[in-house]
Design a protein around this motif. Structure first.
Motif, PDB file in Angstrom:
ATOM      1  N   GLY A 195     -53.364  47.138   2.023  1.00 52.55           N
ATOM      2  CA  GLY A 195     -53.945  45.807   2.053  1.00 52.55           C
ATOM      3  C   GLY A 195     -53.565  44.966   0.860  1.00 52.55           C
ATOM      4  O   GLY A 195     -53.903  43.796   0.788  1.00 52.55           O
ATOM      5  N   GLU A 196     -52.872  45.554  -0.113  1.00 53.04           N
ATOM      6  CA  GLU A 196     -52.471  44.803  -1.306  1.00 53.04           C
ATOM      7  C   GLU A 196     -51.277  43.886  -1.035  1.00 53.04           C
ATOM      8  O   GLU A 196     -51.089  42.897  -1.726  1.00 53.04           O
ATOM      9  CB  GLU A 196     -52.113  45.770  -2.438  1.00 53.04           C
ATOM     10  CG  GLU A 196     -53.292  46.549  -2.956  1.00 53.04           C
ATOM     11  CD  GLU A 196     -52.908  47.529  -4.042  1.00 53.04           C
ATOM     12  OE1 GLU A 196     -51.795  47.411  -4.595  1.00 53.04           O
ATOM     13  OE2 GLU A 196     -53.719  48.414  -4.329  1.00 53.04           O
ATOM     14  N   GLU A 197     -50.468  44.210  -0.051  1.00 48.72           N
ATOM     15  CA  GLU A 197     -49.255  43.436   0.220  1.00 48.72           C
ATOM     16  C   GLU A 197     -49.151  43.149   1.711  1.00 48.72           C
ATOM     17  O   GLU A 197     -49.558  43.965   2.532  1.00 48.72           O
ATOM     18  CB  GLU A 197     -48.029  44.232  -0.250  1.00 48.72           C
ATOM     19  CG  GLU A 197     -46.762  43.417  -0.339  1.00 48.72           C
ATOM     20  CD  GLU A 197     -46.872  42.245  -1.309  1.00 48.72           C
ATOM     21  OE1 GLU A 197     -47.097  41.110  -0.843  1.00 48.72           O
ATOM     22  OE2 GLU A 197     -46.713  42.456  -2.513  1.00 48.72           O
ATOM     23  N   LEU A 198     -48.624  41.988   2.046  1.00 48.92           N
ATOM     24  CA  LEU A 198     -48.397  41.667   3.453  1.00 48.92           C
ATOM     25  C   LEU A 198     -47.276  42.552   3.996  1.00 48.92           C
ATOM     26  O   LEU A 198     -46.347  42.904   3.265  1.00 48.92           O
ATOM     27  CB  LEU A 198     -48.020  40.191   3.598  1.00 48.92           C
ATOM     28  CG  LEU A 198     -49.165  39.195   3.403  1.00 48.92           C
ATOM     29  CD1 LEU A 198     -48.641  37.768   3.414  1.00 48.92           C
ATOM     30  CD2 LEU A 198     -50.230  39.375   4.472  1.00 48.92           C
TER      31      LEU A 198
ATOM     32  N   HIS B  62     -43.475  41.628   3.396  1.00 46.40           N
ATOM     33  CA  HIS B  62     -42.870  41.528   2.061  1.00 46.40           C
ATOM     34  C   HIS B  62     -41.665  42.458   2.032  1.00 46.40           C
ATOM     35  O   HIS B  62     -41.727  43.595   2.505  1.00 46.40           O
ATOM     36  CB  HIS B  62     -43.879  41.915   0.980  1.00 46.40           C
ATOM     37  CG  HIS B  62     -43.420  41.585  -0.398  1.00 46.40           C
ATOM     38  ND1 HIS B  62     -42.504  42.357  -1.074  1.00 46.40           N
ATOM     39  CD2 HIS B  62     -43.729  40.556  -1.225  1.00 46.40           C
ATOM     40  CE1 HIS B  62     -42.282  41.831  -2.267  1.00 46.40           C
ATOM     41  NE2 HIS B  62     -43.022  40.725  -2.376  1.00 46.40           N
ATOM     42  N   LEU B  63     -40.569  41.987   1.483  1.00 48.89           N
ATOM     43  CA  LEU B  63     -39.326  42.753   1.522  1.00 48.89           C
ATOM     44  C   LEU B  63     -39.488  44.146   0.929  1.00 48.89           C
ATOM     45  O   LEU B  63     -38.924  45.109   1.451  1.00 48.89           O
ATOM     46  CB  LEU B  63     -38.206  41.980   0.814  1.00 48.89           C
ATOM     47  CG  LEU B  63     -36.830  42.640   0.798  1.00 48.89           C
ATOM     48  CD1 LEU B  63     -36.359  43.044   2.195  1.00 48.89           C
ATOM     49  CD2 LEU B  63     -35.814  41.712   0.127  1.00 48.89           C
ATOM     50  N   SER B  64     -40.275  44.299  -0.124  1.00 47.47           N
ATOM     51  CA  SER B  64     -40.448  45.631  -0.707  1.00 47.47           C
ATOM     52  C   SER B  64     -41.136  46.579   0.280  1.00 47.47           C
ATOM     53  O   SER B  64     -40.798  47.765   0.346  1.00 47.47           O
ATOM     54  CB  SER B  64     -41.232  45.561  -2.022  1.00 47.47           C
ATOM     55  OG  SER B  64     -42.533  45.073  -1.797  1.00 47.47           O
ATOM     56  N   VAL B  65     -42.076  46.068   1.087  1.00 44.88           N
ATOM     57  CA  VAL B  65     -42.767  46.889   2.082  1.00 44.88           C
ATOM     58  C   VAL B  65     -41.811  47.237   3.224  1.00 44.88           C
ATOM     59  O   VAL B  65     -41.769  48.387   3.687  1.00 44.88           O
ATOM     60  CB  VAL B  65     -44.027  46.171   2.620  1.00 44.88           C
ATOM     61  CG1 VAL B  65     -44.701  46.981   3.722  1.00 44.88           C
ATOM     62  CG2 VAL B  65     -45.001  45.883   1.489  1.00 44.88           C
ATOM     63  N   VAL B  66     -41.025  46.270   3.678  1.00 38.73           N
ATOM     64  CA  VAL B  66     -40.059  46.520   4.753  1.00 38.73           C
ATOM     65  C   VAL B  66     -39.050  47.581   4.318  1.00 38.73           C
ATOM     66  O   VAL B  66     -38.709  48.489   5.089  1.00 38.73           O
ATOM     67  CB  VAL B  66     -39.348  45.209   5.168  1.00 38.73           C
ATOM     68  CG1 VAL B  66     -38.250  45.484   6.198  1.00 38.73           C
ATOM     69  CG2 VAL B  66     -40.353  44.206   5.727  1.00 38.73           C
ATOM     70  N   LEU B  67     -38.596  47.501   3.071  1.00 35.85           N
ATOM     71  CA  LEU B  67     -37.646  48.493   2.565  1.00 35.85           C
ATOM     72  C   LEU B  67     -38.289  49.868   2.433  1.00 35.85           C
ATOM     73  O   LEU B  67     -37.643  50.886   2.708  1.00 35.85           O
ATOM     74  CB  LEU B  67     -37.076  48.030   1.221  1.00 35.85           C
ATOM     75  CG  LEU B  67     -36.106  46.858   1.295  1.00 35.85           C
ATOM     76  CD1 LEU B  67     -35.915  46.234  -0.090  1.00 35.85           C
ATOM     77  CD2 LEU B  67     -34.769  47.273   1.894  1.00 35.85           C
ATOM     78  N   GLU B  68     -39.544  49.916   2.019  1.00 37.08           N
ATOM     79  CA  GLU B  68     -40.246  51.201   1.933  1.00 37.08           C
ATOM     80  C   GLU B  68     -40.343  51.826   3.324  1.00 37.08           C
ATOM     81  O   GLU B  68     -40.129  53.029   3.505  1.00 37.08           O
ATOM     82  CB  GLU B  68     -41.638  51.007   1.331  1.00 37.08           C
ATOM     83  CG  GLU B  68     -42.407  52.302   1.177  1.00 37.08           C
ATOM     84  CD  GLU B  68     -43.790  52.110   0.589  1.00 37.08           C
ATOM     85  OE1 GLU B  68     -44.586  53.068   0.680  1.00 37.08           O
ATOM     86  OE2 GLU B  68     -44.086  51.026   0.053  1.00 37.08           O
TER      87      GLU B  68
END
Length: 197
Positions: free
Chosen positions: A106-109, A112-118
């Motif tokens: 819930g901290e990041e949408l 967000h590119l960092s989440v998509v990459l993860e």
């Protein structure tokens, strides 16, 4: 190889906090094992990270990604702008991640590119497909970072090197995005620009 690259890129495109700066040596070691088109740009960025005060990195990050619309790290923005369709796209991303075992805190949408990459790093085939779906937005971001110029352009160069080259339709989409920007909400506006009575 791509999964390792996406994990490194995910960290490097995030906010440059103490945790990231403390991992710079380990990330450089991992980036050094990647092929030159992918690892070389990461090593260049990590060189910048190692020689720039953290306070300056943080200022540059905010100036680059929080104050320039063309340098937006939220990938659905390029496809949907700030419209209602973006909300549905965010929900679909959360469901997609959950189906593959990635539960967001819930901290990041989710776009967000960092989440998509993860996500790409833990579910490589599905993650690669997701990155490819946002190829036009990623390319526009990459070009905008080079125009800035920004050290984070190197991270986007590395991401691009893990994906197939832009095809004809994707090039058209990049050109269209660059010229017109993301879609705008049209719901509720009076037709033809006239006043409602």
């Amino acid at each position: 190889m791509n999964a390792r690259a996406w994990q490194i890129q995910s960290l490097l495109i995030g906010y440059p906090d103490d945790s990231l700066c403390g991992k710079a040596g380990l990330l450089a070691e991992a980036a050094g094992t990647l092929p030159e088109p992918v690892g070389g740009p990461l090593l260049r960025f990590l060189g910048h990270l190692a020689t720039t005060p953290q306070s300056r990195l943080a200022e540059d990050y905010v100036a680059t990604f929080d104050h320039r619309k063309r340098c937006c790290l939220f990938l659905t923005y390029y496809a949907h702008g700030d419209t209602r369709n973006r909300g549905m796209a965010l929900l679909e991303l959360k469901q997609r991640y959950a189906a593959d075992g990635l539960i967001l805190t819930g901290e990041e949408l989710p776009d967000h590119l960092s989440v998509v990459l993860e996500y790409a790093a833990i579910a490589p085939p599905a993650g690669r497909e997701l990155l490819a779906e946002h190829r036009a937005g990623l390319e526009l971001l990459r070009l905008a970072l080079h125009d800035a110029p920004s050290p984070w352009a190197a991270v986007l160069d590395s991401i691009a090197a893990t994906l197939p080259p832009l095809a004809g339709d994707q090039r058209t989409a990049v050109a269209r995005l660059a010229a017109a920007g993301p879609p705008a909400e049209k719901v509720g506006l009076a037709p033809f620009g006239g006043r409602s009575r």
